[in-house]
Design an enzyme around this catalytic site. Structure first.
Site, PDB file in Angstrom:
ATOM      1  N   GLU A 146       0.839  -1.214   0.000  1.00 47.56           N
ATOM      2  CA  GLU A 146       0.000   0.000   0.000  1.00 47.56           C
ATOM      3  C   GLU A 146       0.871   1.259   0.000  1.00 47.56           C
ATOM      4  O   GLU A 146       0.552   2.237  -0.669  1.00 47.56           O
ATOM      5  CB  GLU A 146      -0.946   0.007   1.207  1.00 47.56           C
ATOM      6  CG  GLU A 146      -1.981  -1.122   1.201  1.00 47.56           C
ATOM      7  CD  GLU A 146      -2.903  -1.086  -0.011  1.00 47.56           C
ATOM      8  OE1 GLU A 146      -3.185   0.023  -0.519  1.00 47.56           O
ATOM      9  OE2 GLU A 146      -3.311  -2.164  -0.476  1.00 47.56           O
ATOM     10  N   ASP A 162       3.705  -4.188  -5.859  1.00 48.14           N
ATOM     11  CA  ASP A 162       4.261  -5.472  -5.409  1.00 48.14           C
ATOM     12  C   ASP A 162       5.792  -5.425  -5.431  1.00 48.14           C
ATOM     13  O   ASP A 162       6.461  -5.881  -4.498  1.00 48.14           O
ATOM     14  CB  ASP A 162       3.789  -6.617  -6.316  1.00 48.14           C
ATOM     15  CG  ASP A 162       2.376  -7.090  -5.977  1.00 48.14           C
ATOM     16  OD1 ASP A 162       1.869  -6.712  -4.895  1.00 48.14           O
ATOM     17  OD2 ASP A 162       1.788  -7.823  -6.787  1.00 48.14           O
TER      18      ASP A 162
HETATM   19 ZN   LIG Z   1      -2.623  -2.562  -4.607  1.00 50.70          ZN
END
Ligand SMILES: [Zn+2]
Length: 412
Positions: free
Chosen positions: A275, A356
Site C-alpha cells: 500500500e 508489489d
Molecule cells: Zn494494490
C-alpha cells in the site's frame, strides 16, 4: 431509427454481450488442477470449491446483467422517460425541484431494482460458500444509510450542476467541473472521519508485535502514517482486505480484522509495504489527476450533447430539459465509459505490479507477499485462472498467479 437511440441501445446490448461472453469463456477456462504455484495453498477440496464459487458468481452476474439491460431497454422503448417527466411536471414544482425529482425517481427505481439481486448475493450466494456474516439488520441499515448519504451529499451536487447548465451559459461545464472536483476532494478528505465510521468501527491497532513491525516498515519506507486502524470487516464477510484512506497527513491505514486473524505479522507488513508502494510510486496522485481530467472531459462533452433535439427525440420526449439531458447523456456515454473503464483497469493492474515490486524491495522479503497472496486467494476462493477477456474487462488487480510469478523474480 434515431441515430442516438441506435447508439444507446447498441452499446447497452454490446456491453451486455461482452459481459456474458466473458462469463461463458471464464466458466470453461478452469483446469482440473490448480497451477503448481498454488499446490501448497489449495488442496483438492478447496480448489473444487473455488471453481464452483467462480462458476456460481459468473451465473449470478450473467442473470443480473441480463435483467438490468432488459429493464433499461424496455423502459426506453416504452417511453418511460417521457411518462415520468409528464407525471413530475404535473406536480407543478419549482424548476429545480422538478429536475431533482426526475433524477431522484430514476435513482431510486434503479436501486430498488438492484435490491433483490444484492439480497440474493449476500444471503444466498455468499452464504452458500461460507463468506456471509451480514445480518438482515446490517443489510437493511446499510441500504438506509447509503440512501440518506446519497440524498444529502449527491442532492446538492446535482442541484448545482442543474443550476449551472440552466443559467451559466457556455461556461457551465467549467463551473460543474470545478464543483465536482472540489466535491470529490472534500469527500476523500472527510471520508476517514465522517463517512466510513458510519458503516464500520475503526479501532486503533493495539500496541504489540504487529503495530511495532508496521511502524518500523513505514519508517524505513520514509512514509508518514497518521494512524493504523483495525476495521470490523467481519461484520459483513469473512474475506480479508486492507486499504488507505484520507489525504496528505490525514492518511491512515485500515486493516480488516479478518486479515489480521489469518495472516502472519510479516505477511501483513508486506501488505502495508504494498500500500505504501502505491503512494510512493505516485499512483494515488496519478489516479486523482486522471479522475480530474476525465470529469472535465465528461462535463465538456455533456455540454455539447445534452440539449441536442435528436437526443430528446430518441427518448420520445415532448419537452427539452437540462435534467433529462443529463440522464440521456449518461446513457449516450455508455460505450465511452466501457472504454474508459477498460483503460483504467489496465493502468490499475500495471500499478499493482509496481506496488508489489516496491513491497518486495522495501521488505527484502518477496516470499511474505507471495504467501500473503496465496492465503488471501485460498480464503476468498479466488478464481486462479480467469479468462483473459474477464481480466481485460473487469480486473483492477492482475490475477494472483501473475502477481506471484512476477514476485518470484525477486526471490532469485
Ligand atoms: Zn494494490
Amino acid at each position: 431509427m434515431n441515430a442516438y437511440l441506435a447508439v444507446i441501445i447498441g452499446s447497452l446490448a454490446g456491453s451486455w454481450l461482452l459481459g456474458v461472453l466473458s462469463n461463458i469463456l471464464g466458466a470453461r477456462h478452469m483446469p482440473p488442477n490448480p497451477p503448481p504455484e498454488f499446490a501448497d495453498a489449495f488442496d483438492a477440496q478447496t480448489y473444487a470449491k473455488s471453481r464452483e464459487y467462480a462458476r456460481a458468481s459468473m451465473r449470478l452476474s450473467a442473470v443480473t446483467d441480463t435483467c438490468d439491460t432488459l429493464a433499461i431497454i424496455a423502459f426506453i422503448l416504452a417511453g418511460g422517460f417521457d411518462r415520468l417527466d409528464t407525471a413530475i411536471r404535473a406536480l407543478d414544482l419549482p424548476p429545480l425541484a422538478t429536475g431533482l425529482a426526475f433524477i431522484g425517481a430514476l435513482t431510486l427505481a434503479a436501486s430498488l431494482l438492484g435490491l433483490p439481486f444484492e439480497a440474493y448475493r449476500t444471503f444466498v450466494h455468499e452464504s452458500r460458500f461460507g463468506f456471509n456474516t451480514t445480518t438482515v439488520r446490517t443489510f437493511v441499515l446499510d441500504r438506509l444509510k447509503s440512501l440518506v448519504l446519497t440524498v444529502i451529499l449527491g442532492g446538492p451536487l446535482i442541484a448545482l450542476v442543474l443550476l449551472f447548465f440552466e443559467h451559466a451559459g457556455p461556461l457551465a461545464w467549467l463551473l460543474c467541473w470545478a464543483v465536482a472536483v472540489l466535491f470529490s476532494l472534500g469527500l476523500t478528505y472527510i471520508a476517514p472521519t465522517w463517512i466510513l465510521p458510519i458503516f464500520n468501527t475503526f479501532t486503533p491497532l493495539e500496541d504489540g508485535e504487529l503495530r511495532r513491525a508496521l511502524e518500523t516498515c513505514a519508517r524505513q519506507a520514509g512514509f508518514e502514517l497518521s494512524g493504523i486502524f483495525v476495521i470490523d470487516g467481519s461484520r459483513r464477510s469473512t474475506k480479508g482486505n486492507a486499504y488507505f484512506t484520507g489525504l496528505g497527513r490525514r492518511r491512515r491505514i485500515a486493516l480488516y480484522d479478518t486479515l489480521i486473524k489469518e495472516q502472519s505479522v510479516e505477511e501483513i507488513v508486506a501488505v502495508l509495504a504494498h500500500e505504501i508502494g502505491h503512494a510512493r510510486k505516485g499512483h494515488i496522485k496519478q489516479r486523482l489527476a486522471m479522475g480530474v481530467a476525465q470529469t472535465g472531459a465528461v462535463f465538456f462533452l455533456m455540454s455539447l450533447f445534452m440539449s441536442s433535439p435528436g437526443l430528446f427525440a430518441a427518448f420520445g420526449m415532448e419537452r427539452i430539459s437540462v435534467y433529462a439531458g443529463l440522464v440521456f447523456f449518461v446513457l449516450l456515454f455508455t460505450p465511452v465509459s466501457l472504454v474508459l473503464s477498460v483503460a483504467a483497469n489496465a493502468i490499475s493492474r500495471a500499478h499493482e505490479y509496481e506496488a508489489d515490486a516496491f513491497a518486495a524491495r522495501a521488505t527484502g522479503n518477496p516470499g511474505a507477499m507471495i504467501s500473503a497472496l496465496k492465503k488471501l486467494s485460498a480464503s476468498s476462493l479466488t478464481n486462479l485462472t480467469p479468462h483473459p477477456l474477464e481480466v481485460w474487462l473487469h480486473y483492477g488487480h492482475p490475477p494472483a498467479l501473475d502477481r506471484i510469478r512476477a514476485l518470484s523474480a525477486f526471490s532469485s
